[in-house]
Design a protein around this motif. Structure first.
Motif: not given
Length: 142
Positions: A33, A56-58, A62, A69-70, A73, A77, A113-114, A139
């Protein structure tokens, strides 16, 4: 120029995510993600001038250039449902009044995403309406 930079950044990010997914193969526990989020001036039906953008990487953890980021994310979600991010759009805060002028602001989200390519955007009538509709979420707070 900034719009081109965001597009190039998004392309590089997607390449990196793709390379990471290829290396991970079937042994990875997490679908990637990684996203580029932007806020721009203008209506999505016409030209939008990007005002600011972040990566942003989740998954698996994160990270990215996003300042929180936490939290971002977790919000994404919770806001992801039915193949889109419309869950981010809450009912506007009734205790906050916004001016009735039209100065459109468009938020976009592009990336993976996912493990699935995604693209989402939404236009608000002005920045105040954006703030009340997103209810101060993490976000797009960059």
């Amino acid at each position: 120029m900034l719009r081109r930079s965001v597009a190039v950044s998004a392309a590089v990010l997607l390449c990196l995510v793709g390379a990471g997914a290829a290396e991970a193969g079937s042994t990875s526990l997490y679908a990637p993600s990684a996203l580029v989020l932007s806020v721009g001036k203008g209506d999505a039906s016409g030209p939008v001038t990007v005002l600011r953008a972040t990566t942003l990487s989740c998954a698996p953890v994160p990270g990215g250039t996003h300042p929180a980021p936490e939290a971002a994310c977790a919000e994404l979600e919770g806001g992801f449902a039915g193949g889109g991010f419309d869950g981010l759009l809450a009912s506007p805060d009734p205790d906050r009044a916004c001016p009735q002028h039209f100065d459109p602001v468009t938020v976009t989200l592009d990336g993976v995403w996912e493990g699935t390519r995604t693209s989402w955007q939404h236009t608000f009538s002005n920045a105040c309406v954006m703030g009340t509709t997103l209810n101060g979420g993490a976000a797009f707070a960059f």
